[in-house]
Structure formats: C-alpha cells, structure tokens
Scaffold this motif. Sequence first.
Motif, PDB file in Angstrom:
ATOM      1  N   GLU A   5      46.616 -12.285  91.638  1.00  0.00           N
ATOM      2  CA  GLU A   5      45.698 -13.302  92.138  1.00  0.00           C
ATOM      3  C   GLU A   5      44.812 -12.719  93.238  1.00  0.00           C
ATOM      4  N   CYS A  21      42.778 -14.736  88.601  1.00  0.00           N
ATOM      5  CA  CYS A  21      44.108 -14.211  88.275  1.00  0.00           C
ATOM      6  C   CYS A  21      43.935 -13.268  87.085  1.00  0.00           C
ATOM      7  N   MET A  33      47.837 -21.048  80.587  1.00  0.00           N
ATOM      8  CA  MET A  33      47.944 -20.531  81.954  1.00  0.00           C
ATOM      9  C   MET A  33      47.854 -21.700  82.927  1.00  0.00           C
ATOM     10  N   SER A  34      48.485 -21.544  84.062  1.00  0.00           N
ATOM     11  CA  SER A  34      48.450 -22.577  85.094  1.00  0.00           C
ATOM     12  C   SER A  34      48.225 -21.965  86.463  1.00  0.00           C
ATOM     13  N   TRP A  35      47.721 -22.804  87.349  1.00  0.00           N
ATOM     14  CA  TRP A  35      47.677 -22.494  88.776  1.00  0.00           C
ATOM     15  C   TRP A  35      48.647 -23.433  89.482  1.00  0.00           C
ATOM     16  N   ARG A  49      46.256 -26.710  84.647  1.00  0.00           N
ATOM     17  CA  ARG A  49      46.750 -25.984  83.469  1.00  0.00           C
ATOM     18  C   ARG A  49      45.656 -25.949  82.427  1.00  0.00           C
ATOM     19  N   ILE A  69      39.618 -25.446  86.375  1.00  0.00           N
ATOM     20  CA  ILE A  69      40.281 -24.261  85.842  1.00  0.00           C
ATOM     21  C   ILE A  69      39.511 -23.781  84.617  1.00  0.00           C
ATOM     22  N   ARG A  71      38.976 -19.967  81.921  1.00  0.00           N
ATOM     23  CA  ARG A  71      39.530 -18.660  81.564  1.00  0.00           C
ATOM     24  C   ARG A  71      38.516 -17.872  80.761  1.00  0.00           C
ATOM     25  N   TYR A  93      48.332 -19.849  96.619  1.00  0.00           N
ATOM     26  CA  TYR A  93      48.055 -20.222  95.238  1.00  0.00           C
ATOM     27  C   TYR A  93      48.556 -19.119  94.301  1.00  0.00           C
ATOM     28  N   TYR A  94      49.236 -19.545  93.242  1.00  0.00           N
ATOM     29  CA  TYR A  94      49.830 -18.623  92.279  1.00  0.00           C
ATOM     30  C   TYR A  94      49.371 -18.986  90.875  1.00  0.00           C
ATOM     31  N   CYS A  95      49.275 -18.006  90.019  1.00  0.00           N
ATOM     32  CA  CYS A  95      49.066 -18.316  88.604  1.00  0.00           C
ATOM     33  C   CYS A  95      50.354 -18.049  87.844  1.00  0.00           C
ATOM     34  N   TRP A 105      55.458 -14.677  88.015  1.00  0.00           N
ATOM     35  CA  TRP A 105      54.538 -15.089  89.068  1.00  0.00           C
ATOM     36  C   TRP A 105      53.869 -13.863  89.678  1.00  0.00           C
TER      37      TRP A 105
END
Length: 115
Positions: A5, A21, A33-35, A49, A69, A71, A93-95, A105
Amino acid sequence: VQLVESGGGLVQPGGSLRLSCAASGFTFSSYAMSWYRQAPGKERELVARITSAGGSRNYADSVKGRFTISRDNAKNTVYLQMRSLKPEDTAVYYCLAHVPGPDYWGQGTQVTVSS
C-alpha cells in the motif's frame, strides 16, 4: 501473495488522497479486492470492496459518497480515492486480496486527517 500500500499522508479536513495497493504473487484479475482500515484502539473495519472485473463495488456507510474504489487489472493495482476527508477517517489503511486460504495483508499506509 504480496500487497504494498502507498499514498497515505497528512491531510486537512475536507481534503483528498488516493491510496494505491500494488499486488503480486497471484492472478490479480481473478479475485475481489478490499480496503480495510484500523484506527487506534479500534478493530479493523471494511471500507470498500470491488469484484474481480470491477463490476460491483460496496462501501461502508461511513464512506459512501466520499470514497471510490477502483482497480486496474493491467497494472495489478487497486485504488481508493478519498474525498471530503474527516478526522474520523484517520487510520492505517490496508488492502486485502480475497484469494483462497489465509488472509494476506500489506504493511498498511497511514492516513491522518487533521488541521
């Protein structure tokens, strides 16, 4: 699976940031994929998501209308555009890649919203 990230920082209330990410080690275009984010003293929570082809997106109520979001499957990258930021958006914040097996993660990116 590797997730990296970037894009966090310090921003004033009402400001914007775009998080990225970069993913590797799996077939990125095949998986949702999600945050997520985690504020100090709080549990990690889902922010947004997106499905594998980007046709469906879901958001936490707290960010609807402010975060987007997206991609780019050609670049193996998922983004989180954040607008109208509030102090309560402050978090790491993580993806997350929705691949079979354990959750993978990244290291996260810090977002701080403060004047």
